[in-house]
Design an enzyme around this catalytic site. Sequence first.
Site, PDB file in Angstrom:
ATOM      1  CG  HIS A 202      -8.399   4.203   0.863  1.00 24.55           C
ATOM      2  ND1 HIS A 202      -8.643   4.028   2.202  1.00 24.55           N
ATOM      3  CD2 HIS A 202      -9.592   4.569   0.321  1.00 24.55           C
ATOM      4  CE1 HIS A 202      -9.921   4.270   2.452  1.00 24.55           C
ATOM      5  NE2 HIS A 202     -10.512   4.607   1.322  1.00 24.55           N
TER       6      HIS A 202
ATOM      7  N   GLY B  95       1.162  -1.381   4.340  1.00 22.78           N
ATOM      8  CA  GLY B  95       1.516  -0.053   3.860  1.00 22.78           C
ATOM      9  C   GLY B  95       2.410   0.718   4.797  1.00 22.78           C
ATOM     10  CG  HIS B  96       2.191   3.533   8.855  1.00 22.25           C
ATOM     11  ND1 HIS B  96       2.934   3.193   9.969  1.00 22.25           N
ATOM     12  CD2 HIS B  96       2.213   4.881   8.784  1.00 22.25           C
ATOM     13  CE1 HIS B  96       3.343   4.306  10.557  1.00 22.25           C
ATOM     14  NE2 HIS B  96       2.922   5.337   9.863  1.00 22.25           N
TER      15      HIS B  96
ATOM     16  CG  ASN C 214      -1.857   1.151   1.282  1.00 25.08           C
ATOM     17  OD1 ASN C 214      -1.462   2.287   1.044  1.00 25.08           O
ATOM     18  ND2 ASN C 214      -3.114   0.893   1.587  1.00 25.08           N
TER      19      ASN C 214
ATOM     20  NE  ARG D 274      -9.473   8.431   3.994  1.00 18.22           N
ATOM     21  CZ  ARG D 274      -9.676   7.504   4.942  1.00 18.22           C
ATOM     22  NH1 ARG D 274      -8.859   6.491   5.069  1.00 18.22           N
ATOM     23  NH2 ARG D 274     -10.690   7.596   5.765  1.00 18.22           N
TER      24      ARG D 274
ATOM     25  CB  THR E  91      -5.706   4.654   9.069  1.00 13.51           C
ATOM     26  OG1 THR E  91      -5.625   3.612   8.088  1.00 13.51           O
ATOM     27  CG2 THR E  91      -5.688   4.042  10.453  1.00 13.51           C
ATOM     28  CB  THR E  92      -9.435   1.620   7.119  1.00 15.41           C
ATOM     29  OG1 THR E  92      -8.982   2.194   5.893  1.00 15.41           O
ATOM     30  CG2 THR E  92     -10.752   0.937   6.905  1.00 15.41           C
TER      31      THR E  92
ATOM     32  CD  GLU F 138      -7.079  -6.113   2.923  1.00 14.32           C
ATOM     33  OE1 GLU F 138      -7.255  -5.827   1.718  1.00 14.32           O
ATOM     34  OE2 GLU F 138      -6.399  -5.421   3.688  1.00 14.32           O
TER      35      GLU F 138
ATOM     36  CD  GLU G  76      -7.139  -0.145   1.022  1.00 11.62           C
ATOM     37  OE1 GLU G  76      -7.330   0.915   1.645  1.00 11.62           O
ATOM     38  OE2 GLU G  76      -6.320  -0.977   1.383  1.00 11.62           O
TER      39      GLU G  76
ATOM     40  CG  HIS H 178      -5.799  -1.739   9.031  1.00 12.98           C
ATOM     41  ND1 HIS H 178      -5.198  -0.729   8.314  1.00 12.98           N
ATOM     42  CD2 HIS H 178      -6.564  -1.114   9.940  1.00 12.98           C
ATOM     43  CE1 HIS H 178      -5.595   0.442   8.760  1.00 12.98           C
ATOM     44  NE2 HIS H 178      -6.426   0.234   9.755  1.00 12.98           N
ATOM     45  N   GLY H 179      -2.362  -2.507   9.866  1.00  9.63           N
ATOM     46  CA  GLY H 179      -1.557  -2.389  11.078  1.00  9.63           C
ATOM     47  C   GLY H 179      -0.421  -3.394  11.186  1.00  9.63           C
TER      48      GLY H 179
ATOM     49  NE  ARG I 203      -7.791  11.475   5.130  1.00  9.37           N
ATOM     50  CZ  ARG I 203      -8.260  10.891   6.235  1.00  9.37           C
ATOM     51  NH1 ARG I 203      -7.470  10.123   6.969  1.00  9.37           N
ATOM     52  NH2 ARG I 203      -9.487  11.074   6.632  1.00  9.37           N
ATOM     53  CG  HIS I 204      -3.599   9.163   1.311  1.00  7.48           C
ATOM     54  ND1 HIS I 204      -4.441   8.462   0.493  1.00  7.48           N
ATOM     55  CD2 HIS I 204      -3.801   8.685   2.571  1.00  7.48           C
ATOM     56  CE1 HIS I 204      -5.123   7.601   1.208  1.00  7.48           C
ATOM     57  NE2 HIS I 204      -4.786   7.707   2.480  1.00  7.48           N
TER      58      HIS I 204
ATOM     59  NE  ARG J  49       7.018  21.406   3.399  1.00 10.76           N
ATOM     60  CZ  ARG J  49       8.315  21.719   3.363  1.00 10.76           C
ATOM     61  NH1 ARG J  49       8.910  21.952   2.220  1.00 10.76           N
ATOM     62  NH2 ARG J  49       9.015  21.780   4.470  1.00 10.76           N
TER      63      ARG J  49
ATOM     64  CG  ASP K  42      -3.120   4.699   0.575  1.00 12.05           C
ATOM     65  OD1 ASP K  42      -3.161   4.591  -0.659  1.00 12.05           O
ATOM     66  OD2 ASP K  42      -3.980   4.230   1.345  1.00 12.05           O
ATOM     67  CG  HIS K  43       0.855   6.388   4.708  1.00 15.10           C
ATOM     68  ND1 HIS K  43      -0.150   7.331   4.801  1.00 15.10           N
ATOM     69  CD2 HIS K  43       0.414   5.305   5.389  1.00 15.10           C
ATOM     70  CE1 HIS K  43      -1.144   6.839   5.519  1.00 15.10           C
ATOM     71  NE2 HIS K  43      -0.828   5.605   5.885  1.00 15.10           N
TER      72      HIS K  43
HETATM   73  N1  PXP Z   1      -5.942  -3.038   4.153  1.00  9.19           N
HETATM   74  C1  PXP Z   1      -6.876  -2.062   4.187  1.00  9.19           C
HETATM   75  C2  PXP Z   1      -8.276  -2.397   3.814  1.00  9.19           C
HETATM   76  C3  PXP Z   1      -6.532  -0.746   4.541  1.00  9.19           C
HETATM   77  O1  PXP Z   1      -7.477   0.206   4.564  1.00  9.19           O
HETATM   78  C4  PXP Z   1      -5.186  -0.451   4.841  1.00  9.19           C
HETATM   79  C5  PXP Z   1      -4.805   0.956   5.153  1.00  9.19           C
HETATM   80  O2  PXP Z   1      -5.061   1.780   4.078  1.00  9.19           O
HETATM   81  C6  PXP Z   1      -4.245  -1.501   4.779  1.00  9.19           C
HETATM   82  C7  PXP Z   1      -4.657  -2.789   4.466  1.00  9.19           C
HETATM   83  C8  PXP Z   1      -2.812  -1.283   5.093  1.00  9.19           C
HETATM   84  O3  PXP Z   1      -2.695  -0.921   6.413  1.00  9.19           O
HETATM   85  P1  PXP Z   1      -1.302  -0.409   6.971  1.00  9.19           P
HETATM   86  O4  PXP Z   1      -0.988   0.874   6.256  1.00  9.19           O
HETATM   87  O5  PXP Z   1      -1.557  -0.226   8.414  1.00  9.19           O
HETATM   88  O6  PXP Z   1      -0.289  -1.471   6.667  1.00  9.19           O
END
Ligand code: PXP
Length: 236
Positions: free
Chosen positions: A42, A212-213, A6, A44, A99-100, A150, A69, A190-191, A48-49, A17, A8-9
């Site tokens: 994602h 992702g993060h 992912n 959104r 976040t979600t 998922e 997403e 997620h996480g 935002r990103h 910026r 996104d970040h």
């Molecule tokens: N899966 C879903 C459905 C998510 O919304 C996210 C965060 O956008 C992730 C996975 C990835 O989560 P993380 O960035 O915490 O790894």
Amino acid sequence: MKLGVNIDHIATIRQARKTDEPDPVYAATIAELAGADGITIHLRQDRRHIQDRDLELLRQVVKTKLNLEMAITMEMVKVALKHKPDVCTLVPETAAEITTTGGLDVVMYGEKIEEVAGHLRAAGIEVSVFVDPDIEQLKACYKRGIRVIELNTGEYAKNWKSSFRDQELDKMKKAVAFAHKMDFKILAGHGLTYRNVGPIAAMKEIVELNIGHSIIANAAFIGLEKAVVNMKRLIE
Ligand code: PXP
């Protein structure tokens, strides 16, 4: 087990910026060359990103699998039908969240999910639903024709260092076993971090993790030294 990255970040840093770097399109290419099996973004509703421009370019550039997403709105269905990602993952979305925050409530929004999934599938897009590791949610997914899920590892990740860790891991194990029995294609995410991914990666019925993060955070540290050396060399 496959890894969807992912990105996104990468876009979050760029949007801090409102400039043109770092570009998530470049990030996707690097991730794919490093072995990512898919790229997840994602888009959104508050943009935002990830921006519409990113989706448009990523659709052209991503060679593995592009997973979008999205919230269960007709606005997002239109966007998805225009760009045709390989997969759409339906997620809950609220403006205030960082976040979600949890899985989509399929018991409550089943009808809407079925409608959105129908539009996407008709265009040849695979549909996955982000759900909590909860048997009632899985049953509702099945009833609504969903066959790709998922599982939300967010609660496990949040409690990874607490006394609830085993309880959350147990919920995941039970949900994975049930989903496997029902013949769902099972993804999770997620996480997840370098420290907590192990017990989830050990669940062989899960075919793919979306992370992702933690990867983007780690990338900053792995690359920081070289980035400073390069700038120092330039200004000297
Ligand atoms: N899966 C879903 C459905 C998510 O919304 C996210 C965060 O956008 C992730 C996975 C990835 O989560 P993380 O960035 O915490 O790894």
